[in-house]
Each structure stands twice: as structure tokens, then as C-alpha cells.
Design a protein around this motif. Structure first.
Motif, mmCIF file in Angstrom:
data_model
loop_
_atom_site.group_PDB
_atom_site.id
_atom_site.type_symbol
_atom_site.label_atom_id
_atom_site.label_comp_id
_atom_site.label_asym_id
_atom_site.label_seq_id
_atom_site.Cartn_x
_atom_site.Cartn_y
_atom_site.Cartn_z
ATOM 1 N N GLY A 57 -16.765 16.723 -3.070
ATOM 2 C CA GLY A 57 -15.960 17.842 -2.599
ATOM 3 C C GLY A 57 -15.339 18.656 -3.719
ATOM 4 O O GLY A 57 -15.598 18.457 -4.907
ATOM 5 N N GLY A 58 -14.473 19.577 -3.309
ATOM 6 C CA GLY A 58 -13.815 20.516 -4.207
ATOM 7 C C GLY A 58 -13.964 21.912 -3.639
ATOM 8 O O GLY A 58 -15.059 22.474 -3.669
ATOM 9 N N TYR A 59 -12.863 22.479 -3.094
ATOM 10 C CA TYR A 59 -12.980 23.663 -2.240
ATOM 11 C C TYR A 59 -12.204 24.873 -2.732
ATOM 12 O O TYR A 59 -12.316 25.940 -2.150
ATOM 13 C CB TYR A 59 -12.615 23.284 -0.804
ATOM 14 N N ASP A 60 -11.420 24.740 -3.790
ATOM 15 C CA ASP A 60 -10.891 25.889 -4.500
ATOM 16 C C ASP A 60 -11.859 26.170 -5.645
ATOM 17 O O ASP A 60 -12.107 25.303 -6.494
ATOM 18 C CB ASP A 60 -9.494 25.604 -5.046
ATOM 19 N N LEU A 61 -12.421 27.374 -5.685
ATOM 20 C CA LEU A 61 -13.521 27.633 -6.604
ATOM 21 C C LEU A 61 -13.090 27.543 -8.060
ATOM 22 O O LEU A 61 -13.825 27.011 -8.901
ATOM 23 C CB LEU A 61 -14.150 28.992 -6.305
ATOM 24 N N ASP A 62 -11.922 28.041 -8.385
ATOM 25 C CA ASP A 62 -11.455 27.981 -9.765
ATOM 26 C C ASP A 62 -11.191 26.535 -10.186
ATOM 27 O O ASP A 62 -11.598 26.109 -11.274
ATOM 28 C CB ASP A 62 -10.192 28.826 -9.941
ATOM 29 N N ALA A 63 -10.522 25.782 -9.325
ATOM 30 C CA ALA A 63 -10.252 24.379 -9.636
ATOM 31 C C ALA A 63 -11.547 23.588 -9.757
ATOM 32 O O ALA A 63 -11.692 22.723 -10.632
ATOM 33 C CB ALA A 63 -9.355 23.774 -8.561
ATOM 34 N N LEU A 64 -12.495 23.869 -8.868
ATOM 35 C CA LEU A 64 -13.782 23.180 -8.917
ATOM 36 C C LEU A 64 -14.497 23.466 -10.234
ATOM 37 O O LEU A 64 -15.028 22.553 -10.884
ATOM 38 C CB LEU A 64 -14.641 23.623 -7.731
ATOM 39 N N ALA A 65 -14.529 24.723 -10.634
ATOM 40 C CA ALA A 65 -15.204 25.094 -11.875
ATOM 41 C C ALA A 65 -14.551 24.428 -13.079
ATOM 42 O O ALA A 65 -15.234 23.841 -13.940
ATOM 43 C CB ALA A 65 -15.196 26.613 -12.032
ATOM 44 N N ARG A 66 -13.232 24.509 -13.164
ATOM 45 C CA ARG A 66 -12.540 23.940 -14.314
ATOM 46 C C ARG A 66 -12.657 22.413 -14.347
ATOM 47 O O ARG A 66 -12.833 21.816 -15.419
ATOM 48 C CB ARG A 66 -11.061 24.351 -14.283
ATOM 49 N N SER A 67 -12.573 21.794 -13.186
ATOM 50 C CA SER A 67 -12.641 20.334 -13.133
ATOM 51 C C SER A 67 -14.036 19.838 -13.446
ATOM 52 O O SER A 67 -14.210 18.831 -14.159
ATOM 53 C CB SER A 67 -12.198 19.850 -11.748
ATOM 54 N N THR A 68 -15.060 20.528 -12.927
ATOM 55 C CA THR A 68 -16.429 20.153 -13.261
ATOM 56 C C THR A 68 -16.675 20.272 -14.757
ATOM 57 O O THR A 68 -17.299 19.408 -15.377
ATOM 58 C CB THR A 68 -17.429 21.039 -12.485
ATOM 59 N N ALA A 69 -16.178 21.362 -15.347
ATOM 60 C CA ALA A 69 -16.341 21.542 -16.787
ATOM 61 C C ALA A 69 -15.674 20.418 -17.575
ATOM 62 O O ALA A 69 -16.230 19.912 -18.551
ATOM 63 C CB ALA A 69 -15.776 22.901 -17.198
ATOM 64 N N ALA A 70 -14.501 20.011 -17.147
ATOM 65 C CA ALA A 70 -13.814 18.910 -17.824
ATOM 66 C C ALA A 70 -14.599 17.610 -17.704
ATOM 67 O O ALA A 70 -14.734 16.840 -18.667
ATOM 68 C CB ALA A 70 -12.405 18.747 -17.247
ATOM 69 N N HIS A 71 -15.126 17.351 -16.521
ATOM 70 C CA HIS A 71 -15.899 16.132 -16.265
ATOM 71 C C HIS A 71 -17.185 16.096 -17.084
ATOM 72 O O HIS A 71 -17.470 15.126 -17.782
ATOM 73 C CB HIS A 71 -16.202 16.068 -14.760
ATOM 74 N N VAL A 72 -17.951 17.168 -17.008
ATOM 75 C CA VAL A 72 -19.231 17.207 -17.710
ATOM 76 C C VAL A 72 -19.001 17.240 -19.225
ATOM 77 O O VAL A 72 -19.741 16.607 -19.995
ATOM 78 C CB VAL A 72 -20.092 18.385 -17.237
ATOM 79 N N GLY A 73 -17.958 17.957 -19.657
ATOM 80 C CA GLY A 73 -17.632 17.951 -21.077
ATOM 81 C C GLY A 73 -17.340 16.537 -21.584
ATOM 82 O O GLY A 73 -17.755 16.159 -22.679
ATOM 83 N N ALA A 74 -16.630 15.747 -20.785
ATOM 84 C CA ALA A 74 -16.356 14.358 -21.175
ATOM 85 C C ALA A 74 -17.646 13.542 -21.221
ATOM 86 O O ALA A 74 -17.864 12.749 -22.138
ATOM 87 C CB ALA A 74 -15.365 13.743 -20.202
ATOM 88 N N LEU A 75 -18.524 13.740 -20.229
ATOM 89 C CA LEU A 75 -19.806 13.026 -20.233
ATOM 90 C C LEU A 75 -20.606 13.331 -21.500
ATOM 91 O O LEU A 75 -21.279 12.463 -22.059
ATOM 92 C CB LEU A 75 -20.634 13.402 -19.011
#
Length: 309
Positions: free
Chosen positions: A288-306
Motif C-alpha cells: 500500500g501507500g496512497y498519498d502520492l508524495d509520501a509513496l514516492a519519497r518512502s519508496t526512494a528511501a527504501h530502494v536507496g537503502a537496498l
């Protein structure tokens, strides 16, 4: 060793009625976030079509075929109160299954250190024979079973930080000692499951519910106290992440107060477990993740850590 990004344009073809939160713009936001220069080293591949055989690792063939057969030629078919099928749904779902299993193949085969599967719809609410909560087939569960069947993984851990409890994943693995399912989520909240007392037949269900309004401190404490020690003791051969980002403070469907730094922190903690027990092997699937800005920033943080970026 690299980080693999698996996605497919079919994810845009799963149309929803106007105003539905699980909309195609979610995937566009993720795609745009991962186009930034810091993600240039990602290995990008298209998700293949999954197979009915892969789906039946976790779902009865009769259920899977009936769902596929109910695909509309136009308009929408309503599966439950908030779950709809459109003409593009079946391909999107099967690409999500194929993406998850392909990620397992690459990570277990050693061609990628870890992988993120950016597909929609999500999957963790899908029970053995029931579609619900925007979900049809359980991609994280299928990934775990595929790792066991195709690659001989003895133990797989699934960690779910979506704000909603993954009732489907819990249902599928309730009786299974070879898969550890661990979840942080808001409670009380849809779907109503996920109490700490729900432990599974073999004690391999770990629920760490958070109260509405709680944030970074409580989330990290739940990870440190309830989840990470259990993962360490379980010694997984693969870690699968149900990566929902709707626990972010901006999300409209819940009331937790996480920030993108929390998802990066949790990712690193799971990478430490994977490095210790699983040769670094992690497969992460978007939930999930339904606020587009939060989703984008959080995905970037996650993938950046990976990526270690």
C-alpha cells in the motif's frame, strides 16, 4: 552484486472507479521517484507473466481460475466492498506474480543481491481463497513458496510494515513452521486482524500492533523488541518484505506517523539480518501507500537503502 527493479506498464492497466485510492497514479509516482540520478545503477527489467502453477503455490486452482474467468470485457466487476476488476486487472496481477517470482529467481540465483518489485495491485490481504482489500493474489506469499519449491529455501521470513495487517499472508502460513510472518500495523484498523496474541500454530506469526497516532519511536521499538530478535532466531534463507508505505504520516487511509527515514532504517535492519543468515538475499514487493508524495519519497528511501545509496 546489484539491486534489481522489476516493474511493467501493465500495472497502469488495472483501472479503478473514480476516486478509488488504489489508482494507477501510485505506480507512476514510484516510477518517477526511481528515475532520479541516484538510482541510475538499478538493474531494470520488465516483470514476466506469472503462471497459474505459481499462483497455486498459495491459492486453490479453482479460486484462481474463477477469478481469472471473471475478468470483464469492459467496465468493472466488484469482487468485494472495495476491490474491483477491470479489463486490465488480470494481466497486472499476473505480472505482479511473475515479477515476484522472477525476483526470487534472480536473488536466489545470485545475479542480484536484492530486488524491489514495483507492481500493483497489492497482495497481502489476499487469503487462500478470498480476494479483498484491493488484493487478488498474494505476491509476497507466492514469492516465499517459490523460493522453497524452486530453490530449496528451508526457511523464509516475510516482514510486513504496511499500515494494514496482512491477514492474507497470516492466513496462508498460519499452520506453517517454515515461514515466519512478522507485521507492524495500526490496530484497530482494517481488516481487524493482527493482535499480538495471534501467533500461528507453530509460533511463527509475530504481530506487533501500533496504536493510532504512534510514530517513529514506537515503530522502531516494535522492530527492535518484537521482530528483529525473532528473525535472528529463525535464521531465514530469504527475507521477503511486504513494503507498504501507508504508515507514513501523510497517508489518508490510516493514522500512524512514520517518515521516510523510518522505512530506510527498517530496510537496513532487515539487510543486517539477511547479511547474517541469508547471504544478503531480500525480495521486496510493493503493497500500500496512497498519498502520492509520501509513496514516492518512502519508496526512494527504501530502494536507496537496498542499494546502499
Amino acid at each position: 552484486m546489484t539491486t534489481l527493479l522489476i516493474t511493467h506498464p501493465a500495472g497502469f492497466g488495472h483501472a479503478m472507479p473514480p476516486g478509488h485510492p488504489e489508482r494507477a497514479e501510485r505506480l507512476k509516482a514510484v516510477d518517477q521517484a526511481l528515475e532520479a540520478e541516484r538510482f541510475a545503477a538499478l538493474i531494470r527489467v520488465e516483470a514476466p507473466l506469472g503462471t497459474l502453477e505459481q499462483v497455486t503455490l498459495c491459492h486453490p486452482a479453482s479460486y484462481a481460475q474463477a477469478l481469472i474467468d471473471s475478468s470483464p470485457a469492459s467496465g468493472f466487476v466488484q469482487v468485494d466492498g472495495d476491490t474491483f476488476m477491470s479489463p486490465g486487472t488480470v494481466e497486472a496481477v499476473m505480472r505482479a506474480v511473475g515479477g515476484a517470482t522472477a525476483a526470487v529467481d534472480e536473488v536466489m540465483g545470485g545475479t542480484a543481491r536484492n530486488a524491489f518489485v514495483a507492481m500493483r495491485p497489492p497482495g497481502h490481504h489476499a487469503e487462500r481463497d478470498r480476494a479483498m482489500g484491493f488484493c487478488f493474489f498474494n505476491h509476497a506469499a507466492i514469492a516465499a513458496r517459490h523460493a522453497q519449491k524452486a530453490h530449496g529455501a528451508a526457511r523464509v521470513a516475510i516482514v510486513d510494515w504496511d499500515v494494514h495487517h496482512g491477514n492474507g499472508t497470516q492466513d496462508i502460513f498460519w499452520e506453517d513452521a517454515s515461514v515466519l510472518y512478522a507485521s507492524t500495523h495500526e490496530m484497530p484498523l482494517y481488516p481487524g486482524t493482527g493482535a499480538a496474541s495471534e501467533r500461528g500454530a507453530h509460533g511463527t506469526i509475530v504481530n506487533a500492533p501500533l496504536r493510532p497516532g504512534e510514530g517513529s519511536d514506537e515503530f522502531r521499538e516494535a522492530f527492535e523488541i518484537a521482530i528483529l530478535p525473532r528473525l535472528d532466531a529463525f535464521r531465514p534463507d530469504l527475507v521477503v518484505i511486504s513494503a507498504g508505505f501507508d504508515a507514513h504520516w501523510r497517508d489518508p487511509l490510516a493514522s500512524l506517523n512514520l517518515r521516510e527515514t523510518d522505512f530506510a532504517w527498517a530496510t537496513q535492519k532487515l539487510m543486517d539480518i539477511a547479511d547474517k543468515h541469508a547471504g544478503g538475499r531480500i525480495v521486496s514487493v510493493l503493497e500500500g501507500g496512497y498519498d502520492l508524495d509520501a509513496l514516492a519519497r518512502s519508496t526512494a528511501a527504501h530502494v536507496g537503502a537496498l542499494m546502499g545509496a
